[in-house]
Scaffold this motif. Structure first.
Motif, PDB file in Angstrom:
ATOM      1  N   LEU A 133      10.048   2.595   0.621  1.00 53.75           N
ATOM      2  CA  LEU A 133       8.857   1.400   0.892  1.00 53.75           C
ATOM      3  C   LEU A 133       8.949   0.148   0.856  1.00 53.75           C
ATOM      4  N   MET A 134       8.175  -0.746   1.783  1.00 51.66           N
ATOM      5  CA  MET A 134       8.141  -2.010   1.894  1.00 51.66           C
ATOM      6  C   MET A 134       7.317  -2.645   0.882  1.00 51.66           C
ATOM      7  N   SER A 183       7.667   1.610   5.687  1.00 50.96           N
ATOM      8  CA  SER A 183       8.623   0.753   6.254  1.00 50.96           C
ATOM      9  C   SER A 183       9.039   0.932   7.679  1.00 50.96           C
ATOM     10  N   PHE A 184       9.046   0.050   8.590  1.00 54.06           N
ATOM     11  CA  PHE A 184       9.376   0.108   9.948  1.00 54.06           C
ATOM     12  C   PHE A 184      10.688   0.794  10.198  1.00 54.06           C
ATOM     13  N   HIS A 185      11.732   0.382   9.381  1.00 58.58           N
ATOM     14  CA  HIS A 185      13.087   1.115   9.521  1.00 58.58           C
ATOM     15  C   HIS A 185      13.170   2.339   8.912  1.00 58.58           C
ATOM     16  N   GLY A 186      12.138   2.600   7.981  1.00 52.73           N
ATOM     17  CA  GLY A 186      12.035   4.068   7.235  1.00 52.73           C
ATOM     18  C   GLY A 186      11.620   5.038   8.418  1.00 52.73           C
ATOM     19  N   LEU A 187      10.445   4.593   9.447  1.00 54.71           N
ATOM     20  CA  LEU A 187      10.022   5.319  10.479  1.00 54.71           C
ATOM     21  C   LEU A 187      10.996   5.367  11.594  1.00 54.71           C
ATOM     22  N   VAL A 194       4.139   8.643   7.521  1.00 55.56           N
ATOM     23  CA  VAL A 194       4.326   7.084   7.451  1.00 55.56           C
ATOM     24  C   VAL A 194       3.038   6.740   6.850  1.00 55.56           C
ATOM     25  N   GLU A 195       2.845   5.601   6.221  1.00 52.82           N
ATOM     26  CA  GLU A 195       1.514   5.169   5.652  1.00 52.82           C
ATOM     27  C   GLU A 195       1.506   3.723   6.295  1.00 52.82           C
ATOM     28  N   TYR A 196       0.497   3.349   6.946  1.00 52.43           N
ATOM     29  CA  TYR A 196       0.079   2.007   7.328  1.00 52.43           C
ATOM     30  C   TYR A 196      -0.009   1.113   6.033  1.00 52.43           C
TER      31      TYR A 196
END
Length: 170
Positions: free
Chosen positions: A52-53, A112-116, A128-130
Motif C-alpha cells: 500500500l501507498m 500502489s501503481f508499482h504494486g499494480l 487494486v483499490e483507487y
C-alpha cells in the motif's frame, strides 16, 4: 507516462506530447523473475501480499478474510503503517526481495501503481483499490487498468471482485 498528463501538457505548450509506458513494463515476466531473489518462505505456505501507498482498512480486511477462508498467510510490505496482529511484515526488503514477494504471492492487494504494475507483469491474481486522497496516483492506476481492460479487478465500497478469477494475460 499517463495519457491525461500528456494531453494537459500539450495544451499548455501547444505542441504534441507523446505518452510512454512506465519502465516497469519494458521487461517481460521472465526478465523480472530472473532478477528476483530466491523465495524465503518458511514452510512454503501460500500467501496474500499487501503493498500500500496509502492506508486502506478495506484492503487489510479483505486480505484477512481471504487468508482465513483459504488458509493462507498475509504478508505486508511495510510502508510506515502501525503493525497489526496476524500479519507478517516483510522487513529489510530490497529490490530483489520485493520482486520475489510479488512473484511468489498467490494474490496481491494494492493501491500502489508499482504494486499494480508488478502484479500485471508477473501475471498475478490481484485487486487494486483507487486511493481516496490522491487523484494524481489514481490517474496512473486508472490509466493502466483502462489500457489493459482490468476494470473488473478494481476494489471499491460498491464492488468486491472475486480475486480467485483467472486473468487472461495473453
Amino acid at each position: 507516462r499517463e495519457g491525461q498528463v500528456a494531453e494537459q501538457l500539450a495544451k499548455h505548450i501547444k505542441q504534441p506530447v507523446e505518452s510512454h509506458m512506465d519502465p516497469v513494463f519494458l521487461l517481460d515476466r521472465e526478465q523480472w523473475q530472473a532478477e528476483a531473489a530466491p523465495p524465503d518462505l518458511p514452510g512454503g505456505k501460500a500467501y496474500i501480499l499487501i503493498y500500500l501507498m496509502h492506508r486502506s482498512d478495506r484492503i487489510i480486511q479483505v486480505a484477512q478474510n481471504l487468508a482465513k477462508e483459504y488458509g493462507m498467510e498475509v504478508i505486508f510490505i511495510p510502508t510506515g503503517y502501525k503493525r497489526l496482529s496476524g500479519i507478517r511484515y516483510a522487513t529489510d526488503t530490497g529490490p530483489r526481495e520485493f520482486l520475489s514477494l510479488f512473484d511468489n504471492a498467490a494474490y496481491v492487494l494494492t493501491n500502489s501503481f508499482h504494486g499494480l504494475a508488478f502484479s500485471v507483469v508477473l501475471h498475478k491474481k490481484f485487486l487494486v483499490e483507487y486511493q481516496v486522497a490522491s487523484a494524481n496516483a489514481n490517474n496512473r492506476l486508472q490509466n493502466v487498468v483502462s489500457l489493459l481492460g482490468l476494470e473488473d479487478r478494481v476494489l471499491s465500497k460498491e464492488n468486491m471482485p472475486d480475486i480467485t478469477c483467472e486473468i487472461d494475460y495473453t
